[in-house]
Design a protein around this motif. Structure first.
Motif, PDB file in Angstrom:
ATOM      1  N   LEU A   9      16.529  29.792 -29.957  1.00  0.00           N
ATOM      2  CA  LEU A   9      16.299  28.446 -30.475  1.00  0.00           C
ATOM      3  C   LEU A   9      16.692  28.372 -31.945  1.00  0.00           C
ATOM      4  O   LEU A   9      16.571  29.362 -32.682  1.00  0.00           O
ATOM      5  CB  LEU A   9      14.827  28.054 -30.313  1.00  0.00           C
ATOM      6  N   PRO A  10      17.155  27.192 -32.399  1.00  0.00           N
ATOM      7  CA  PRO A  10      17.554  27.045 -33.799  1.00  0.00           C
ATOM      8  C   PRO A  10      16.420  27.239 -34.812  1.00  0.00           C
ATOM      9  O   PRO A  10      16.685  27.493 -35.976  1.00  0.00           O
ATOM     10  CB  PRO A  10      18.077  25.607 -33.874  1.00  0.00           C
ATOM     11  N   LEU A  11      15.175  27.105 -34.385  1.00  0.00           N
ATOM     12  CA  LEU A  11      14.037  27.330 -35.280  1.00  0.00           C
ATOM     13  C   LEU A  11      13.343  28.628 -34.887  1.00  0.00           C
ATOM     14  O   LEU A  11      12.748  28.716 -33.822  1.00  0.00           O
ATOM     15  CB  LEU A  11      13.023  26.181 -35.184  1.00  0.00           C
ATOM     16  N   PRO A  12      13.402  29.642 -35.737  1.00  0.00           N
ATOM     17  CA  PRO A  12      12.725  30.905 -35.429  1.00  0.00           C
ATOM     18  C   PRO A  12      11.224  30.690 -35.258  1.00  0.00           C
ATOM     19  O   PRO A  12      10.598  29.969 -36.024  1.00  0.00           O
ATOM     20  CB  PRO A  12      13.001  31.775 -36.658  1.00  0.00           C
ATOM     21  N   GLY A  13      10.665  31.284 -34.234  1.00  0.00           N
ATOM     22  CA  GLY A  13       9.222  31.192 -33.994  1.00  0.00           C
ATOM     23  C   GLY A  13       8.752  29.812 -33.601  1.00  0.00           C
ATOM     24  O   GLY A  13       7.592  29.470 -33.801  1.00  0.00           O
TER      25      GLY A  13
END
Length: 116
Positions: A9-13
């Motif tokens: 995903l483009p946002l880690p975590g």
């Protein structure tokens, strides 16, 4: 079993962000990246406030808005190295005061006087 899409995903975590967490982080993402997160959100937690946020951002990007400053990898406040525990210590505690009028287990209460 771990979903491999979570690691790409483009946002880690992303899955560990609280409801308000994605708002500042999605500003720097492209329409395709926001759409990817929206699809993931709808197929997993499907949190209404988050899907509304992502949908609104996606609509703005498709209407011509440009990604702005924001850091998808910014430290999450919920993982910060903030203070934990109570700030009260014996050094900052108030001095003991007289017991309440109704008494304590080791001291009996005092009568209020003659009440009629």
């Amino acid at each position: 079993m771990t979903d491999p899409a979570r690691n790409t995903l483009p946002l880690p975590g992303y899955d560990h962000l609280p409801i308000g967490g994605p708002e500042s982080r999605i500003r720097s993402l492209s329409a395709g990246e926001v759409e990817e997160i929206l699809v993931h959100e709808r197929s997993h937690a499907d949190r209404f406030p988050v899907t509304e946020l992502l949908t609104a951002r996606l609509e703005r990007l498709r209407a011509g808005a440009e990604p702005t400053s924001g850091d998808p990898g910014a430290p999450r406040p919920e993982q910060g190295a903030g203070r934990t525990g109570s700030p009260v210590s014996p050094a900052t505690s108030p001095q003991p005061f007289s017991p309440p009028p109704h008494g304590t287990p080791d001291r009996f209460g005092k009568p209020k006087g003659d009440r009629t």
